[in-house]
Design a protein around this motif. Structure first.
Motif, short mmCIF file in Angstrom:
data_model
loop_
_atom_site.label_atom_id
_atom_site.label_comp_id
_atom_site.label_asym_id
_atom_site.label_seq_id
_atom_site.Cartn_x
_atom_site.Cartn_y
_atom_site.Cartn_z
N ASN A 132 0.79 -1.35 0.02
CA ASN A 132 0.06 0.02 -0.28
C ASN A 132 0.64 1.03 -0.06
O ASN A 132 0.62 2.26 -0.52
CB ASN A 132 -0.94 0.08 1.19
CG ASN A 132 -1.94 -1.12 0.98
OD1 ASN A 132 -2.32 -1.29 -0.18
ND2 ASN A 132 -2.69 -1.47 2.16
N CYS A 135 2.33 1.69 -3.35
CA CYS A 135 1.21 2.35 -4.03
C CYS A 135 1.14 3.83 -4.10
O CYS A 135 1.01 4.70 -4.95
CB CYS A 135 -0.19 1.69 -4.07
SG CYS A 135 -0.10 -0.10 -4.71
N GLU A 136 1.25 4.33 -2.84
CA GLU A 136 1.32 5.97 -2.47
C GLU A 136 2.11 6.71 -3.02
O GLU A 136 2.05 7.53 -3.34
CB GLU A 136 1.11 5.89 -0.89
CG GLU A 136 -0.03 5.57 0.09
CD GLU A 136 0.00 5.42 1.46
OE1 GLU A 136 1.17 6.00 1.82
OE2 GLU A 136 -0.66 4.85 2.12
N LEU A 138 3.90 5.68 -5.72
CA LEU A 138 3.70 5.84 -7.14
C LEU A 138 2.75 6.98 -7.47
O LEU A 138 3.01 8.06 -8.26
CB LEU A 138 3.00 4.61 -7.66
CG LEU A 138 4.05 3.58 -8.12
CD1 LEU A 138 3.12 2.17 -8.58
CD2 LEU A 138 4.96 3.97 -9.27
N GLU A 139 1.40 7.03 -6.49
CA GLU A 139 0.64 8.15 -6.80
C GLU A 139 1.44 9.68 -6.68
O GLU A 139 1.12 10.36 -7.21
CB GLU A 139 -0.51 7.88 -5.60
CG GLU A 139 -1.57 7.02 -5.92
CD GLU A 139 -2.47 7.21 -7.10
OE1 GLU A 139 -2.42 8.13 -7.59
OE2 GLU A 139 -3.19 6.12 -7.28
N MET A 140 2.61 9.67 -5.72
CA MET A 140 3.19 10.90 -5.30
C MET A 140 3.93 11.49 -6.48
O MET A 140 4.13 12.47 -6.49
CB MET A 140 3.79 10.43 -3.90
CG MET A 140 4.33 11.79 -3.28
SD MET A 140 5.18 11.38 -1.71
CE MET A 140 3.92 10.77 -0.96
N GLY A 142 3.14 10.87 -9.45
CA GLY A 142 2.32 11.05 -10.55
C GLY A 142 1.72 9.92 -11.58
O GLY A 142 1.47 10.03 -12.79
N ILE A 143 2.14 8.76 -10.90
CA ILE A 143 1.79 7.47 -11.67
C ILE A 143 0.44 6.75 -11.02
O ILE A 143 0.48 6.54 -9.58
CB ILE A 143 3.06 6.54 -11.59
CG1 ILE A 143 3.99 7.20 -12.39
CG2 ILE A 143 2.52 5.01 -12.34
CD1 ILE A 143 5.23 6.36 -12.35
N SER A 144 -0.30 6.28 -11.53
CA SER A 144 -1.57 5.55 -11.07
C SER A 144 -0.99 4.45 -10.36
O SER A 144 -0.30 3.73 -10.99
CB SER A 144 -2.55 5.61 -12.10
OG SER A 144 -3.52 4.62 -11.78
N ALA A 145 -1.91 3.96 -9.16
CA ALA A 145 -1.59 3.03 -8.43
C ALA A 145 -1.59 1.74 -9.00
O ALA A 145 -0.87 0.55 -8.93
CB ALA A 145 -2.41 2.96 -6.86
N ASP A 146 -2.50 1.74 -10.01
CA ASP A 146 -2.89 0.28 -10.61
C ASP A 146 -1.75 0.02 -11.67
O ASP A 146 -1.97 -1.20 -12.08
CB ASP A 146 -4.29 0.50 -11.23
CG ASP A 146 -4.22 1.35 -12.36
OD1 ASP A 146 -3.37 1.94 -12.82
OD2 ASP A 146 -5.52 1.84 -12.66
N ARG A 147 -0.87 0.88 -11.84
CA ARG A 147 0.04 0.40 -12.70
C ARG A 147 1.27 -0.11 -11.88
O ARG A 147 2.35 -0.53 -12.35
CB ARG A 147 0.77 1.66 -13.22
CG ARG A 147 -0.23 2.32 -14.45
CD ARG A 147 0.44 2.96 -15.81
NE ARG A 147 0.95 1.79 -16.48
CZ ARG A 147 2.02 2.34 -17.40
NH1 ARG A 147 2.19 3.62 -17.67
NH2 ARG A 147 2.66 1.39 -18.06
#
Length: 327
Positions: A132, A135-136, A138-140, A142-147
């Motif tokens: 988790n 994934c955070e 990645l989001e930070m 600018g990449i979507s967590a589902d990637r």
């Protein structure tokens, strides 16, 4: 602002069959909390060797740190055990390597690669919490967590660089070393990555050593600058000092080689000649053979670092004479 990293009199050599390469020669450098320091110099100046010395990643053999100290948090990194340096590397001091293409494992998903960094330094977290957090991160950037389930080959160069930055910042380090983080990227993506790095730095208040040969990036990203040439720091100071009160002839040459929008110049002004052979360093000033101001003294004596006011220092006899001696 407190000093977070201090390098004193650092000397690094590589002992090869052909001879001894003098990669770093008596380097002094200070990094302060929350500040971005730009380390500038042409290819082969020793910038990456300095970064790897801080991370204790100099390959031995052939490399050897012959002299000096690297003080972090009151401890000399060069004297720490392998176990201690492993706990610092990645968690407290992290590095973005030059080529994102070779920094990522092609057969492991990017989410697992970021998760691995977090797991190593946070043994108390279970697998779900670790993933988790990956994934955070990645989001930070600018990449979507589902990637997170995608592999490196499914990302563009700019996206890979973002993944590498996410890995470097995963443990919220106190120091980030960025080794030419935008070299392989086109100008538009470079601007996006630099903007993202600036935002993340402000968010985490991370001290950053930004290694580059691009003075435009330095002007945009850094508060302080150190100019490196042939394994030595030849000038250092604030961005204002370096750009508006240039003292060393090498720095002058670097700035002179940048195209200026307001001038209609047919040719750029290159610095004539080449860096000295690191296996056969001159006994005098290392820039002497390329310097238009060189005197007989420059050929025979090695200039010491001189403080010319505030934080501005320079290694040049011309400036020492102007200021009336050495510090």
């Amino acid at each position: 602002m407190g000093k977070i990293l201090e390098i004193h009199d650092l000397k690094v050599c590589f002992h090869t069959e052909d001879g001894t390469v003098h990669a770093l020669n008596n380097v002094d450098l200070t990094l302060e909390d929350g500040i971005t320091l730009g380390l500038v110099g042409e290819t082969g100046a020793g910038k990456t060797t300095l970064a790897k010395s801080i991370m204790r990643l100099i390959p031995s053999p052939p490399g050897k740190i012959e002299n000096g100290e690297i003080i972090y948090d009151g401890k000399n990194i060069l004297e720490l055990s392998d176990t201690d340096i492993m706990s610092i590397r990645g968690q407290e001091i992290s590095m973005i390597f030059q080529d994102p293409m070779s920094s990522l494992n092609p057969v492991i998903t990017v989410g697992d690669q970021i998760a691995e960094v977090i797991q190593v330094h946070n043994k108390d977290l279970d697998k779900k919490e670790v993933f988790n957090r990956a994934c955070e991160m990645l989001e930070m950037v600018g990449i979507s967590a589902d990637r997170a389930f995608d592999y490196p080959h499914q990302f563009s160069g700019g996206m890979k660089q973002r993944v590498v930055i996410a890995m470097a910042l995963a443990c919220n380090p106190r120091i980030l070393i960025a080794d030419e983080p935008t070299t392989a990227l086109d100008v538009t993506i470079q601007a996006q990555v630099l903007e993202m790095m600036r935002e993340l730095k402000q968010k985490f208040n991370t001290a950053t050593l930004l290694i580059t040969h691009d003075l435009g990036v330095v002007a945009q990203m850094c508060e302080k600058v150190a100019i490196m040439y042939a394994g030595e720091i030849v000038e250092s100071g604030t961005v204002h000092d370096i750009f508006n009160n240039t003292l060393h002839p090498y720095t002058e040459g670097l700035l002179g080689a940048i195209p200026k929008i307001h001038l209609h110049e047919k040719r750029l002004q290159p610095i004539e000649g080449l860096m000295p052979d690191p296996m056969d360093m001159p006994k005098g000033c290392i820039f002497c053979d390329r310097c238009k101001y060189a005197t007989e003294r420059c050929k025979n004596e090695h200039p010491q670092i001189t403080n010319v006011g505030g934080e501005h220092t320079v290694r040049c006899f011309l400036r020492q004479d102007e200021k009336g001696g050495e510090e």
